[in-house]
Design a protein around this motif. Structure first.
Motif, short mmCIF file in Angstrom:
data_model
loop_
_atom_site.label_atom_id
_atom_site.label_comp_id
_atom_site.label_asym_id
_atom_site.label_seq_id
_atom_site.Cartn_x
_atom_site.Cartn_y
_atom_site.Cartn_z
N ILE A 91 -5.39 -1.78 7.23
CA ILE A 91 -4.32 -0.93 6.71
C ILE A 91 -3.38 -0.50 7.82
CG2 ILE A 91 -5.78 -0.10 4.83
CD1 ILE A 91 -6.17 2.50 6.35
N SER A 92 -2.25 0.06 7.43
CA SER A 92 -1.23 0.49 8.39
C SER A 92 -1.76 1.57 9.32
CB SER A 92 -0.02 1.03 7.63
OG SER A 92 0.84 1.77 8.47
N PRO A 93 -1.33 1.55 10.60
CA PRO A 93 -1.74 2.60 11.54
C PRO A 93 -1.35 4.00 11.07
CG PRO A 93 -0.70 0.80 12.70
CD PRO A 93 -0.52 0.51 11.25
N VAL A 94 -0.27 4.08 10.29
CA VAL A 94 0.13 5.38 9.76
C VAL A 94 -0.95 5.91 8.82
CG1 VAL A 94 1.82 6.60 8.34
CG2 VAL A 94 2.58 4.90 10.01
N TYR A 95 -1.48 5.03 7.96
CA TYR A 95 -2.56 5.44 7.06
C TYR A 95 -3.86 5.70 7.83
CZ TYR A 95 0.31 4.33 3.01
OH TYR A 95 1.30 4.33 2.05
N GLN A 96 -4.11 4.89 8.87
CA GLN A 96 -5.27 5.14 9.71
C GLN A 96 -5.18 6.54 10.33
OE1 GLN A 96 -5.02 1.89 12.47
NE2 GLN A 96 -6.11 0.46 11.16
N SER A 97 -4.00 6.87 10.81
CA SER A 97 -3.78 8.19 11.41
C SER A 97 -3.96 9.30 10.38
CB SER A 97 -2.38 8.26 12.02
OG SER A 97 -2.20 7.27 13.00
N LEU A 98 -3.45 9.05 9.18
CA LEU A 98 -3.60 10.04 8.12
C LEU A 98 -5.07 10.30 7.82
CD1 LEU A 98 -2.46 11.83 5.87
CD2 LEU A 98 -2.37 9.80 4.40
N PHE A 99 -5.85 9.24 7.71
CA PHE A 99 -7.28 9.41 7.44
C PHE A 99 -7.98 10.11 8.60
CE2 PHE A 99 -6.75 5.69 4.44
CZ PHE A 99 -6.93 6.45 3.30
N GLY A 100 -7.58 9.75 9.83
CA GLY A 100 -8.16 10.42 11.00
C GLY A 100 -7.84 11.91 11.00
N GLY A 101 -6.58 12.25 10.68
CA GLY A 101 -6.19 13.66 10.62
C GLY A 101 -6.88 14.40 9.49
N LEU A 102 -7.05 13.74 8.34
CA LEU A 102 -7.75 14.37 7.22
C LEU A 102 -9.21 14.62 7.57
CD1 LEU A 102 -6.27 12.39 4.19
CD2 LEU A 102 -5.83 14.78 4.79
N PHE A 103 -9.79 13.70 8.36
CA PHE A 103 -11.18 13.87 8.79
C PHE A 103 -11.32 15.11 9.66
CE2 PHE A 103 -14.23 13.12 12.28
CZ PHE A 103 -15.42 13.09 11.56
N THR A 104 -10.42 15.27 10.63
CA THR A 104 -10.51 16.42 11.52
C THR A 104 -10.23 17.72 10.76
OG1 THR A 104 -8.19 16.16 12.21
CG2 THR A 104 -9.87 15.06 13.54
N TRP A 105 -9.31 17.67 9.82
CA TRP A 105 -9.03 18.84 8.97
C TRP A 105 -10.26 19.19 8.13
CZ3 TRP A 105 -5.59 18.71 4.00
CH2 TRP A 105 -5.48 20.00 3.48
#
Length: 278
Positions: free
Chosen positions: A13-27
């Motif tokens: 998937i797109s790095p933007v979506y990867q980043s979104l999932f990473g940020g949602l994980f930390t949140w």
């Protein structure tokens, strides 16, 4: 769906979506930490200081292993003087946080309301406390986004930035976000704020991370030459937070040794994650 399939899907998937999932994980881990307020009205000061020290250790290790080292390697791969992007980006990140610190109203944990920093405001103490944590969550989210963007840049083999390294960074930041959520919600509950509001404010401090992660990834994908500078920028912002906020707060009540050991443990865990997974 098996783990291997999930892994392949995530890589595709797109790095933007990867980043979104990473940020949602930390949140999400911030929210879990804040949820402890439903079970505890107070938290031992020594435990709180150890948590703050732990968070500082994670951020210090992440700044070098996940951000500065790849920045230097990537500069070499791009034919740039190795130290230049690291120095410029690192100092710029610190200056950026200093400006935010000077103008955004916020209050550090353990300080009276009349010692709030930033422009003068009539906002409540709870709001100021949340803004203090939110302010230092911005560089954490940016770091995740920039690293996922760097891993997708096409020069990761030479630049040292990989998806596994970005995942390791997200895991490390998520781990240290758990005690941060607790460090916001439980003290608010102790001051008389309702359980529901204490949890709300605690988890709210982490919502900026998925937002800033997406911004960071999108920025470096659009302007790839800034990658080494962006990595160092995130590192500088994180170190500013550690030195200006986390370490002083962790030692404010005199628990110097406990806070220091927490920092050592946090550093070691983040270093282990980055080397083992990255």
């Amino acid at each position: 769906m098996e783990f291997a399939e999930i892994k392949e899907w995530f890589i595709s998937i797109s790095p933007v979506y990867q980043s979104l999932f990473g940020g949602l994980f930390t949140w999400g881990l911030t929210s879990l930490g804040a949820a402890l307020v439903f079970f505890f009205r107070t938290i031992n000061q020594k435990v709180l200081d150890a948590m703050l020290g732990f968070a500082a250790g994670v951020m210090i290790a992440a700044s070098f292993w996940s951000l500065l080292a790849p920045s230097i390697d990537m500069a070499v791969a791009q034919g740039i003087t190795a130290w230049l992007p690291a120095v410029i980006g690192f100092l710029t990140g610190g200056v950026f946080l200093r400006i935010c610190d000077a103008y955004m109203p916020h209050l550090h944990l353990g300080f009276p309301t009349d010692e709030a920093e930033g422009v003068e405001t009539s906002w409540r103490r709870a709001t100021l406390l949340v803004l203090a944590i939110t302010l230092h969550n911005i560089p954490e989210g940016l770091a995740i986004g920039v690293l996922f963007g760097a891993a997708a840049s096409g020069i990761e083999a030479a630049g040292g930035a990989t998806i596994a390294g970005a995942v390791a960074l997200a895991i490390g930041i998520g781990i240290q976000n758990f005690p941060e959520g607790t460090a916001v919600s439980v003290p608010l509950r102790r001051e008389g704020v309702s359980v529901g509001k204490s949890f709300w404010y605690g988890q709210l401090s982490g919502i900026v991370e998925p937002i800033s992660a997406v911004i960071g990834a999108a920025a470096v994908l659009l302007v790839q030459p800034i990658l080494p500078y962006a990595l160092a920028f995130a590192a500088g912002a994180m170190i500013y937070v550690v030195v200006e906020e986390l370490i002083p707060e962790s030692q404010l009540k005199g628990n110097t040794d406990i806070a220091t050991m927490g920092t050592m443990v946090g550093f070691s865990i983040m270093m282990l994650l980055d080397v083992a997974l990255g």
